[in-house]
Motif scaffolding. Structure first.
Motif, short mmCIF file in Angstrom:
data_model
loop_
_atom_site.label_atom_id
_atom_site.label_comp_id
_atom_site.label_asym_id
_atom_site.label_seq_id
_atom_site.Cartn_x
_atom_site.Cartn_y
_atom_site.Cartn_z
N ILE A 203 0.84 -1.22 0.00
CA ILE A 203 0.00 0.00 0.00
C ILE A 203 0.87 1.26 0.00
O ILE A 203 0.34 2.37 -0.02
CB ILE A 203 -0.99 0.02 1.19
CG1 ILE A 203 -0.26 -0.18 2.53
CG2 ILE A 203 -2.09 -1.02 1.00
CD1 ILE A 203 -1.15 0.02 3.75
N PHE A 204 2.18 1.09 0.06
CA PHE A 204 3.12 2.21 -0.08
C PHE A 204 4.14 1.84 -1.17
O PHE A 204 4.43 0.65 -1.36
CB PHE A 204 3.94 2.43 1.20
CG PHE A 204 3.16 2.92 2.38
CD1 PHE A 204 2.82 4.26 2.50
CD2 PHE A 204 2.78 2.04 3.38
CE1 PHE A 204 2.12 4.71 3.60
CE2 PHE A 204 2.08 2.49 4.48
CZ PHE A 204 1.75 3.83 4.59
N ASP A 205 4.75 2.85 -1.76
CA ASP A 205 5.89 2.65 -2.67
C ASP A 205 5.61 1.58 -3.72
O ASP A 205 6.50 0.77 -4.06
CB ASP A 205 7.16 2.23 -1.88
CG ASP A 205 7.46 3.21 -0.77
OD1 ASP A 205 7.09 4.39 -0.89
OD2 ASP A 205 8.06 2.78 0.25
N ASN A 206 4.37 1.52 -4.22
CA ASN A 206 4.01 0.42 -5.11
C ASN A 206 3.95 0.84 -6.59
O ASN A 206 3.26 0.22 -7.38
CB ASN A 206 2.67 -0.20 -4.67
CG ASN A 206 1.61 0.85 -4.41
OD1 ASN A 206 1.78 2.01 -4.78
ND2 ASN A 206 0.51 0.45 -3.78
N GLN A 207 4.74 1.85 -6.94
CA GLN A 207 4.71 2.31 -8.34
C GLN A 207 5.53 1.40 -9.24
O GLN A 207 5.23 1.25 -10.41
CB GLN A 207 5.25 3.75 -8.46
CG GLN A 207 4.35 4.82 -7.84
CD GLN A 207 4.42 4.82 -6.32
OE1 GLN A 207 5.41 4.38 -5.73
NE2 GLN A 207 3.36 5.28 -5.69
N ARG A 208 6.60 0.77 -8.71
CA ARG A 208 7.45 -0.08 -9.56
C ARG A 208 7.22 -1.56 -9.32
O ARG A 208 7.34 -2.37 -10.22
CB ARG A 208 8.91 0.27 -9.33
CG ARG A 208 9.19 1.70 -9.79
CD ARG A 208 10.58 2.09 -9.49
NE ARG A 208 11.48 1.31 -10.34
CZ ARG A 208 12.65 1.76 -10.76
NH1 ARG A 208 13.05 2.94 -10.40
NH2 ARG A 208 13.41 1.03 -11.51
N THR A 209 6.97 -1.94 -8.08
CA THR A 209 6.55 -3.31 -7.78
C THR A 209 5.59 -3.21 -6.61
O THR A 209 5.71 -2.30 -5.77
CB THR A 209 7.72 -4.23 -7.40
OG1 THR A 209 7.18 -5.54 -7.10
CG2 THR A 209 8.48 -3.75 -6.17
N ALA A 210 4.65 -4.13 -6.56
CA ALA A 210 3.71 -4.12 -5.42
C ALA A 210 3.92 -5.34 -4.53
O ALA A 210 3.17 -5.56 -3.58
CB ALA A 210 2.28 -4.05 -5.92
N MET A 211 4.95 -6.16 -4.85
CA MET A 211 5.24 -7.30 -3.99
C MET A 211 5.81 -6.80 -2.67
O MET A 211 6.52 -5.78 -2.66
CB MET A 211 6.25 -8.24 -4.66
CG MET A 211 5.68 -8.99 -5.83
SD MET A 211 6.85 -10.22 -6.43
CE MET A 211 7.73 -9.32 -7.69
N VAL A 212 5.54 -7.52 -1.59
CA VAL A 212 6.10 -7.12 -0.30
C VAL A 212 7.13 -8.15 0.13
O VAL A 212 7.01 -9.34 -0.19
CB VAL A 212 5.01 -6.99 0.80
CG1 VAL A 212 4.05 -5.87 0.45
CG2 VAL A 212 4.27 -8.29 1.03
N HIS A 213 8.14 -7.70 0.86
CA HIS A 213 9.13 -8.64 1.40
C HIS A 213 8.46 -9.50 2.47
O HIS A 213 7.67 -8.99 3.26
CB HIS A 213 10.32 -7.88 1.98
CG HIS A 213 11.51 -8.77 2.09
ND1 HIS A 213 11.64 -9.67 3.11
CD2 HIS A 213 12.57 -8.94 1.29
CE1 HIS A 213 12.76 -10.36 2.93
NE2 HIS A 213 13.35 -9.93 1.83
#
Ligand SMILES: Cc1cc2nc3c(=O)[nH]c(=O)nc-3n(C[C@H](O)[C@H](O)[C@H](O)COP(=O)(O)OP(=O)(O)OC[C@H]3O[C@@H](n4cnc5c(N)ncnc54)[C@H](O)[C@@H]3O)c2cc1C
Length: 329
Positions: free
Chosen positions: A152-162
């Motif tokens: 839900i943040f910083d998802n402009q280049r990838t939306a996968m989460v660690h």
């Protein structure tokens, strides 16, 4: 699954030498607990020509605390041990809670802290071998698809989460890792710089070179008055990854906050510090109203996708409760 060679490494030097050799484009990979590695191999996402088993390497399974140096965990220390070690539970409660609430008891008995930090994302597009073979734009699939567990943040280049939840606590504690490469070359990398935004086209989501081993995790000794709390919010308590998790570390002088760290996992491609929210805490005593303002600041600027706006309000609640819990700890 394609056949592969198996080597039991006896030392860090031997493992590093073996990791440097790939064959026919197939990599050599390290195996610690094997929980993530075997999932990737069985799922057809990773096909190594050789697996280097690290479990026999002596000296990588220690837990040491020193009042000046802080905590040192060998890379092979399991999550279950971290959750019950008295030195960790008494002094780094957010980490022991994060370890205790990860995965399942069976997974925690095998999973190591090194492998946990280096596991790959749990995105269902990432884990599907057909998406790897098809190539193309990962983000477009997520943006138009099933993105309810994505960033839900910083998802402009990838939306996968660690995927690592202990990483959230380690980030809040200002931890670092030791990496060893060829010739014993050793470097120390803060957890805040270790993890990279996940990428289907890259073989790893960290700054590790293919022939480097993660050997230790270190957390600085806590200052007097340090209090901490951790909360993992999932759809169910066990056998699941979180919707989000939050670690809060406060340094208190009486009731007044002198320093604050708020780390949030599973909401951005890598665990994220809520720096603006942290500033609100400094110099003030924590109460319900301040915790509410801090939580609001922590979710400000969120850019949810088509199916995950619900994560914003869950995160806000979890931040508020974890800040209050840390102040009372
Ligand atoms: C049902 C379920 C729920 C789960 N829930 C959670 C959760 O809530 N939170 C969470 O954090 N995890 C969760 N997990 C994931 C699990 O915790 C990880 O798979 C596990 O921690 C990985 O550790 P490992 O030692 O088995 O790593 P491995 O699978 O052995 O290795 C993982 C990766 O790291 C590399 N590697 C391992 N050790 C080293 C090293 N020392 N140096 C260099 N490279 C290395 C391997 O090559 C591989 O790429 C869950 C798993 C399951 C099955």
């Amino acid at each position: 699954m394609q056949s592969f060679e198996w080597v039991d490494a006896e030392s860090v030097e031997q493992a590093v030498t073996l990791l440097g050799e790939s064959k026919d484009g197939r990599p050599v990979v390290a195996k610690a607990g094997g929980m993530d590695l075997l999932d990737l191999m069985k799922g057809g996402v990773l096909s190594p020509h050789r697996v280097v088993n690290l479990k026999g390497i002596k000296g990588l399974d220690g837990v040491r605390f020193d009042a000046r140096q802080g905590l040192e965990l060998g890379a092979l220390v399991t999550l279950s041990r971290i959750s019950r070690e008295p030195e960790v539970r008494n002094r780094f409660v957010a980490l022991s809670e994060a370890a205790e609430h990860a995965a399942t008891p069976q997974v925690r008995n095998a999973a190591t802290i090194g492998g946990n930090l280096l596991q790959r994302p749990r995105c269902w597009y990432f884990r599907n071998e057909h998406f790897h073979q098809a190539g193309g734009d990962d983000l477009a699939r997520v943006r138009d698809g099933q993105n309810q567990y994505h960033a839900i943040f910083d998802n402009q280049r990838t939306a996968m989460v660690h995927a690592s939840t202990p990483a959230t606590a380690l980030l809040a504690y200002g931890a670092s890792v030791e990496l060893v490469g060829p010739g014993g070359k050793t470097r120390t990398v803060p957890v805040s710089e270790l993890l990279l935004p996940p990428d289907m086209k890259r073989p790893r989501d960290t700054v590790l070179a293919p022939n480097e081993l993660l050997t230790r995790v270190r957390i600085p000794a806590p200052a007097a008055g340090t209090r901490a709390a951790y909360h993992k919010q999932g759809e169910r308590e066990s056998y699941d990854w979180p919707l989000c998790d939050v670690a809060v570390v406060l340094q208190l002088d009486g009731r007044v906050v002198r320093q604050a760290a708020i780390a949030m996992g599973w909401v951005a491609p890598t665990p994220r510090r809520a720096t603006e929210a942290e500033k609100l805490l400094v110099g003030r005593p924590v109460d319900e109203e301040l915790a509410r303002q801090v939580a609001k600041a922590a979710v400000a600027g969120a850019t949810p996708l088509s199916k995950n706006a619900y994560k914003v309000s869950i995160l806000e609640t979890v931040v508020r409760r974890t800040v209050l819990a840390a102040a009372k700890a």
